[in-house]
Design an enzyme around this catalytic site. Structure first.
Site, short mmCIF file in Angstrom:
data_model
loop_
_atom_site.label_atom_id
_atom_site.label_comp_id
_atom_site.label_asym_id
_atom_site.label_seq_id
_atom_site.Cartn_x
_atom_site.Cartn_y
_atom_site.Cartn_z
N ASP A 11 0.89 -1.16 0.00
CA ASP A 11 0.00 0.00 0.00
C ASP A 11 0.92 1.21 0.00
O ASP A 11 1.67 1.42 0.96
CB ASP A 11 -0.87 -0.05 1.26
CG ASP A 11 -1.75 1.18 1.45
OD1 ASP A 11 -1.55 2.18 0.72
OD2 ASP A 11 -2.62 1.13 2.33
N TYR A 91 -3.48 9.57 0.22
CA TYR A 91 -3.53 9.22 1.63
C TYR A 91 -2.63 8.02 1.93
O TYR A 91 -2.69 7.00 1.26
CB TYR A 91 -4.96 8.94 2.12
CG TYR A 91 -4.93 9.00 3.62
CD1 TYR A 91 -4.75 10.23 4.25
CD2 TYR A 91 -4.92 7.85 4.38
CE1 TYR A 91 -4.60 10.31 5.61
CE2 TYR A 91 -4.77 7.92 5.75
CZ TYR A 91 -4.61 9.16 6.37
OH TYR A 91 -4.43 9.22 7.71
N ASN A 105 16.64 -8.15 0.02
CA ASN A 105 15.38 -8.89 0.11
C ASN A 105 14.30 -7.94 0.63
O ASN A 105 14.50 -7.24 1.62
CB ASN A 105 15.56 -10.08 1.07
CG ASN A 105 14.43 -11.08 0.94
OD1 ASN A 105 13.26 -10.73 1.01
ND2 ASN A 105 14.78 -12.33 0.72
N LYS A 133 -7.71 -4.90 4.36
CA LYS A 133 -8.23 -4.64 5.71
C LYS A 133 -8.24 -5.88 6.58
O LYS A 133 -9.17 -6.14 7.35
CB LYS A 133 -9.64 -4.01 5.65
CG LYS A 133 -9.74 -2.77 4.79
CD LYS A 133 -8.91 -1.60 5.31
CE LYS A 133 -9.03 -0.39 4.40
NZ LYS A 133 -8.01 -0.36 3.32
N TYR A 229 1.72 1.01 15.01
CA TYR A 229 0.66 0.73 14.05
C TYR A 229 0.92 1.43 12.72
O TYR A 229 1.14 2.63 12.68
CB TYR A 229 -0.70 1.19 14.60
CG TYR A 229 -1.81 0.95 13.60
CD1 TYR A 229 -2.15 -0.35 13.24
CD2 TYR A 229 -2.48 2.00 12.99
CE1 TYR A 229 -3.13 -0.59 12.29
CE2 TYR A 229 -3.47 1.77 12.05
CZ TYR A 229 -3.78 0.48 11.71
OH TYR A 229 -4.75 0.24 10.77
N LYS A 232 -2.90 -2.49 8.54
CA LYS A 232 -2.85 -3.95 8.63
C LYS A 232 -1.96 -4.49 7.52
O LYS A 232 -1.65 -3.79 6.56
CB LYS A 232 -4.25 -4.54 8.52
CG LYS A 232 -4.94 -4.66 9.86
CD LYS A 232 -4.38 -5.81 10.69
CE LYS A 232 -5.02 -5.83 12.07
NZ LYS A 232 -4.13 -6.25 13.14
N ARG A 266 -9.12 0.89 11.27
CA ARG A 266 -7.87 1.11 12.01
C ARG A 266 -7.15 -0.18 12.37
O ARG A 266 -6.39 -0.24 13.34
CB ARG A 266 -8.14 1.92 13.30
CG ARG A 266 -8.70 3.29 12.99
CD ARG A 266 -9.23 4.01 14.21
NE ARG A 266 -9.94 5.21 13.81
CZ ARG A 266 -9.35 6.39 13.64
NH1 ARG A 266 -8.07 6.53 13.86
NH2 ARG A 266 -10.04 7.43 13.25
P1 13P Z 1 -4.91 -0.29 5.24
O1 13P Z 1 -4.05 -1.24 6.06
O2 13P Z 1 -5.64 -1.00 4.16
O3 13P Z 1 -4.09 0.85 4.74
O4 13P Z 1 -6.03 0.28 6.20
C1 13P Z 1 -5.65 1.00 7.30
C2 13P Z 1 -6.74 1.51 8.16
O5 13P Z 1 -6.43 2.06 9.19
C3 13P Z 1 -8.13 1.32 7.78
O6 13P Z 1 -9.02 1.92 8.68
MG MG Z 2 -4.02 2.18 3.29
MG MG Z 3 -4.91 -2.06 2.52
#
Ligand code: 13P
Ligand code: MG
Ligand code: MG
Ligand code: 13P
Length: 365
Positions: A11, A91, A105, A133, A229, A232, A266
């Site tokens: 991402d 974003y 790697n 997500k 964080y 994900k 999140r």
């Molecule tokens: P992503 O991991 O897909 O970027 O999503 C992050 C997030 O906080 C969604 O609410």
């Molecule tokens: Mg994202």
């Molecule tokens: Mg994502």
């Protein structure tokens, strides 16, 4: 000669929140991989996205963990970040690129990787699964169903080539160690581990009778690399199908009931994993619910033939309806567990900052 199939994803920014990439980002990925094909680094490729994650699906003959292939992916994601994501102020520009110097790697740098090298069978159908997500452990339940559950995969009972079962390599992401368990005889041990998908993640599956590589999955945990964080670790997986392996329909059947996975808003909530066609992979509601897409290819002398958008089928309408129903049910619980993740996993979010602020106000009872 052997063919390597590498799926590398990241991402590196998206439009209007964590939704989907800008077309220019995908175009740039296409251009970079086209160049690499001209230079004969790649044999074939397909660029796609699942939600806000860009996936580079590539074939070559350099084996897994090849530094040139990894560098190509790394440079592609870096260049998209610098030339498209940042100028457009997309974003989360460069979100998954945690390190900026390539050191041989791409694993451990943020992007997710699933790769396998194999001798092509007479016909080699593969499924590339991509999710948004959620996290790598999301594949545990469906990969168990595909290769170990006879209620999902009829071939385990009726096809002599599958009947002996499969070996699962499980990674303990907290201790970075792995164990191989053999199914069906060690099925309960396997389930004891993979039922905890935030820690034990299926990394590879091999056919027991001859060691044929059957499935691989990405296992990156961004928060464990970064210690904070960063979204994900939206995972990818490659599954080979047919002729002595689960049929493609058995592979897909494992997603017919939308199981609950960690991720969603999140990265902090459980929600159903909804199987969708590519055009529906963009999330909206509460940044979800989590999505999975599946592109099917034939691998033919290193060429990728396809893809077919395998969940874009009315047969999965009911799975989507159930997923929406579960999404309503889970959302009703708002900030309460078990919609919100448990404390061990919330450690890797921004919640500890809030709890720290309250620490001084506690008095002994
Ligand atoms: P992503 O991991 O897909 O970027 O999503 C992050 C997030 O906080 C969604 O609410
Ligand atoms: Mg994202
Ligand atoms: Mg994502
Ligand atoms: P194969 O054994 O050739 O994969 O056939 C099984 C099948 O296609 C059933 O759907």
């Amino acid at each position: 000669m052997k063919t390597t199939l590498s799926v590398i994803k990241a991402d590196v920014g998206s439009v209007a929140g964590h939704t989907k990439p800008h077309p220019r980002q995908l175009e740039m990925a296409e251009e970079k991989l086209k160049d690499a094909k001209k230079q004969r680094i790649l044999k074939s490729f397909y660029v796609t996205h699942c939600g806000d994650d860009i996936e580079l699906i590539m074939t070559h003959d350099r084996g897994v963990d090849d530094s040139e292939i990894h560098e190509l992916a790394f440079k592609t994601f870096s260049e998209i970040t610098e030339k498209v994501s940042k100028p457009m102020k997309l974003y989360g520009a460069g979100q998954d690129l945690l390190l900026d110097t390539f050191s041989g790697n791409i694993k451990g740098m943020g992007p997710g990787v699933a790769e396998m090298e194999f001798e092509e069978r007479r016909s080699d159908p593969v499924a590339v699964f991509m999710a948004d997500k959620t996290e790598p452990g999301a594949w545990n339940l469906p990969l168990f169903k595909m290769f170990a559950d006879p209620f999902n995969t009829a071939g385990l009972i009726i096809d002599p080539a599958l009947h002996e079962g499969f070996k699962y390599t499980i990674l303990d992401v907290m201790k970075n160690r792995s164990v191989v368990l053999s199914c069906p005889e060690e099925m309960y041990d396997l389930l004891a581990l993979i039922g905890e998908p935030s820690r034990y993640v299926i990394k590879q599956i091999h056919r027991k009778s001859d060691g044929l590589i059957s499935a691989v999955a990405s296992t990156t945990r961004l928060s464990l690399i970064a210690g904070r964080y960063v979204g994900k670790d939206d995972p990818v997986a490659i599954v080979r199908a047919q002729h002595g392996l689960p049929a493609m329909g058995e592979v897909l059947e494992a997603f017919a009931y939308p199981h609950l996975v960690a991720g969603w808003m999140r990265g902090s909530h459980y929600g159903p994993l909804m199987p969708v066609g590519l055009r529906h992979s963009m999330v909206s509601r509460f940044d979800g619910p989590p999505r999975v897409i599946c592109l099917g290819f034939q691998v033919s002398n290193g060429e990728l033939i396809g893809p077919e958008d395998l969940f874009d089928d009315v047969a999965f309408d009911e799975s989507r309806r159930i997923a929406n129903e579960l999404a309503y049910h889970m959302r009703r619980q708002g900030p309460f567990m078990p919609h919100r993740l448990g404390p061990e996993e919330m450690e890797y979010t921004t919640l500890p900052g809030i709890l720290k602020k309250l620490e001084g106000r506690f008095v002994q009872e």
